[in-house]
Write a protein that holds these residues in place. Structure first.
Motif, PDB file in Angstrom:
ATOM      1  N   ILE A 153      39.103  11.241  20.037  1.00 18.33           N
ATOM      2  CA  ILE A 153      39.626  10.548  20.859  1.00 18.33           C
ATOM      3  C   ILE A 153      40.863  11.495  21.656  1.00 18.33           C
ATOM      4  O   ILE A 153      40.727  11.604  22.711  1.00 18.33           O
ATOM      5  CB  ILE A 153      40.329   9.076  20.422  1.00 18.33           C
ATOM      6  CG1 ILE A 153      39.453   7.883  19.857  1.00 18.33           C
ATOM      7  CG2 ILE A 153      41.328   8.493  21.445  1.00 18.33           C
ATOM      8  CD1 ILE A 153      39.784   6.729  19.177  1.00 18.33           C
ATOM      9  N   ALA A 154      41.477  12.310  20.583  1.00 23.92           N
ATOM     10  CA  ALA A 154      42.459  12.992  21.283  1.00 23.92           C
ATOM     11  C   ALA A 154      41.700  14.028  22.046  1.00 23.92           C
ATOM     12  O   ALA A 154      42.186  14.716  23.157  1.00 23.92           O
ATOM     13  CB  ALA A 154      42.949  13.825  20.180  1.00 23.92           C
ATOM     14  N   GLY A 155      40.289  14.550  21.457  1.00 30.77           N
ATOM     15  CA  GLY A 155      39.653  15.574  22.417  1.00 30.77           C
ATOM     16  C   GLY A 155      39.246  15.058  23.855  1.00 30.77           C
ATOM     17  O   GLY A 155      39.280  15.660  24.693  1.00 30.77           O
ATOM     18  N   ILE A 156      39.031  13.845  23.843  1.00 34.77           N
ATOM     19  CA  ILE A 156      38.429  12.964  25.138  1.00 34.77           C
ATOM     20  C   ILE A 156      39.441  12.956  26.022  1.00 34.77           C
ATOM     21  O   ILE A 156      39.474  13.092  27.098  1.00 34.77           O
ATOM     22  CB  ILE A 156      37.802  11.840  24.747  1.00 34.77           C
ATOM     23  CG1 ILE A 156      36.332  12.113  24.208  1.00 34.77           C
ATOM     24  CG2 ILE A 156      37.650  10.964  25.966  1.00 34.77           C
ATOM     25  CD1 ILE A 156      35.745  10.737  23.508  1.00 34.77           C
ATOM     26  N   VAL A 157      40.876  12.479  25.376  1.00 30.76           N
ATOM     27  CA  VAL A 157      42.044  12.366  26.308  1.00 30.76           C
ATOM     28  C   VAL A 157      42.274  13.802  26.825  1.00 30.76           C
ATOM     29  O   VAL A 157      42.900  13.949  27.933  1.00 30.76           O
ATOM     30  CB  VAL A 157      43.053  11.801  25.639  1.00 30.76           C
ATOM     31  CG1 VAL A 157      44.339  11.854  26.175  1.00 30.76           C
ATOM     32  CG2 VAL A 157      42.714  10.460  25.141  1.00 30.76           C
ATOM     33  N   GLY A 158      42.505  14.714  25.821  1.00 29.46           N
ATOM     34  CA  GLY A 158      42.608  16.239  26.521  1.00 29.46           C
ATOM     35  C   GLY A 158      41.835  16.528  27.463  1.00 29.46           C
ATOM     36  O   GLY A 158      42.375  17.308  28.590  1.00 29.46           O
ATOM     37  N   LEU A 159      40.453  16.503  27.282  1.00 28.44           N
ATOM     38  CA  LEU A 159      39.714  16.730  28.410  1.00 28.44           C
ATOM     39  C   LEU A 159      39.821  15.857  29.630  1.00 28.44           C
ATOM     40  O   LEU A 159      39.663  16.590  30.927  1.00 28.44           O
ATOM     41  CB  LEU A 159      38.124  16.711  28.039  1.00 28.44           C
ATOM     42  CG  LEU A 159      37.536  17.759  27.004  1.00 28.44           C
ATOM     43  CD1 LEU A 159      36.186  17.283  26.442  1.00 28.44           C
ATOM     44  CD2 LEU A 159      37.466  19.243  27.827  1.00 28.44           C
ATOM     45  N   GLY A 160      40.166  14.731  29.549  1.00 26.19           N
ATOM     46  CA  GLY A 160      40.378  13.839  30.773  1.00 26.19           C
ATOM     47  C   GLY A 160      41.591  14.318  31.626  1.00 26.19           C
ATOM     48  O   GLY A 160      41.496  14.553  32.715  1.00 26.19           O
ATOM     49  N   VAL A 161      42.690  14.675  30.773  1.00 23.26           N
ATOM     50  CA  VAL A 161      43.900  15.425  31.394  1.00 23.26           C
ATOM     51  C   VAL A 161      43.632  16.743  31.979  1.00 23.26           C
ATOM     52  O   VAL A 161      44.124  16.985  33.137  1.00 23.26           O
ATOM     53  CB  VAL A 161      44.895  15.368  30.153  1.00 23.26           C
ATOM     54  CG1 VAL A 161      46.218  16.120  30.723  1.00 23.26           C
ATOM     55  CG2 VAL A 161      45.403  14.219  29.962  1.00 23.26           C
ATOM     56  N   PHE A 162      42.673  17.650  31.282  1.00 26.24           N
ATOM     57  CA  PHE A 162      42.566  18.802  31.897  1.00 26.24           C
ATOM     58  C   PHE A 162      41.734  18.674  33.101  1.00 26.24           C
ATOM     59  O   PHE A 162      41.891  19.317  34.137  1.00 26.24           O
ATOM     60  CB  PHE A 162      41.506  19.750  30.904  1.00 26.24           C
ATOM     61  CG  PHE A 162      40.781  20.882  31.238  1.00 26.24           C
ATOM     62  CD1 PHE A 162      41.786  21.850  31.538  1.00 26.24           C
ATOM     63  CD2 PHE A 162      39.734  20.943  31.796  1.00 26.24           C
ATOM     64  CE1 PHE A 162      41.167  23.238  31.912  1.00 26.24           C
ATOM     65  CE2 PHE A 162      39.398  22.117  32.222  1.00 26.24           C
ATOM     66  CZ  PHE A 162      39.902  23.142  32.562  1.00 26.24           C
ATOM     67  N   PHE A 163      40.756  17.806  33.288  1.00 27.91           N
ATOM     68  CA  PHE A 163      39.996  17.485  34.550  1.00 27.91           C
ATOM     69  C   PHE A 163      40.654  17.067  35.530  1.00 27.91           C
ATOM     70  O   PHE A 163      40.582  17.221  36.688  1.00 27.91           O
ATOM     71  CB  PHE A 163      38.635  17.008  34.196  1.00 27.91           C
ATOM     72  CG  PHE A 163      37.643  17.593  33.513  1.00 27.91           C
ATOM     73  CD1 PHE A 163      36.983  18.609  34.100  1.00 27.91           C
ATOM     74  CD2 PHE A 163      37.069  17.166  32.338  1.00 27.91           C
ATOM     75  CE1 PHE A 163      36.030  19.341  33.673  1.00 27.91           C
ATOM     76  CE2 PHE A 163      35.977  17.815  31.634  1.00 27.91           C
ATOM     77  CZ  PHE A 163      35.372  19.123  32.332  1.00 27.91           C
TER      78      PHE A 163
END
Length: 172
Positions: A153-163
């Protein structure tokens, strides 16, 4: 403490009298099994009540105003004598029951009963320990899975923020 000793001695005496009355009329030991349990439980209560208590309990009892034989940390001769004599009386009645059972059912019957009891207690402790270990493994597995899910979940949120920053939707 006195109540525990009295309860233990009462159990031992009652069980001894019941066993003594019916030992010659029974066909097998199982008919007096409940009385044997009471005898052993009573002896255990007497022994536990005679164990010295910890310092904190003794200080607390003295602070609350306990005196003489009621004080769990009592050092009086009367208290000590009562504890030791009650232990000896309980042991004496157990030895008499042991002799009655051996005389009625054979020489090693009491020893066989006690060995079987010890084996069952050991098996119970082993089973309990095994259950605790399995429960600990289960909770460790749950914790591992939870951490992995949180990581994803943290990885997905991090990728979302990055994009979001990469696409220009958010600006610094």
């Amino acid at each position: 403490m006195v109540a525990e000793i009295i309860a233990g001695i009462t159990l031992v005496n009652g069980a001894y009298k019941a066993i003594k009355e019916c030992i010659n009329n029974v066909n097998d030991v199982s008919q007096i099994a409940g009385h044997l349990d009471q005898l052993i439980d009573g002896k255990k209560k007497v022994d536990q009540a005679a164990k010295p208590t910890n310092r904190i309990a003794g200080k607390w009892a003295s602070m609350m105003g306990s005196k003489g034989i009621d004080n769990e940390g009592s050092l009086s001769i009367g208290s000590i004598a009562q504890e030791k004599i009650n232990q000896k009386l309980a042991e004496e009645e157990i030895n008499q029951v042991r002799r009655m059972i051996n005389r009625r059912f054979g020489m090693d019957t009491w020893d066989e009963i006690m060995m079987e009891r010890d084996d069952r207690i050991e098996k119970s402790k082993t089973a309990t320990q095994k259950a605790k270990e399995e429960n600990a493994k289960k909770w460790d597995k749950i914790a591992d899975i939870t951490l992995q899910v949180m990581g994803v979940i943290a990885g997905i949120v991090g990728l979302g923020v990055f994009f979001m920053f990469w696409s220009g939707k958010w600006e610094l």
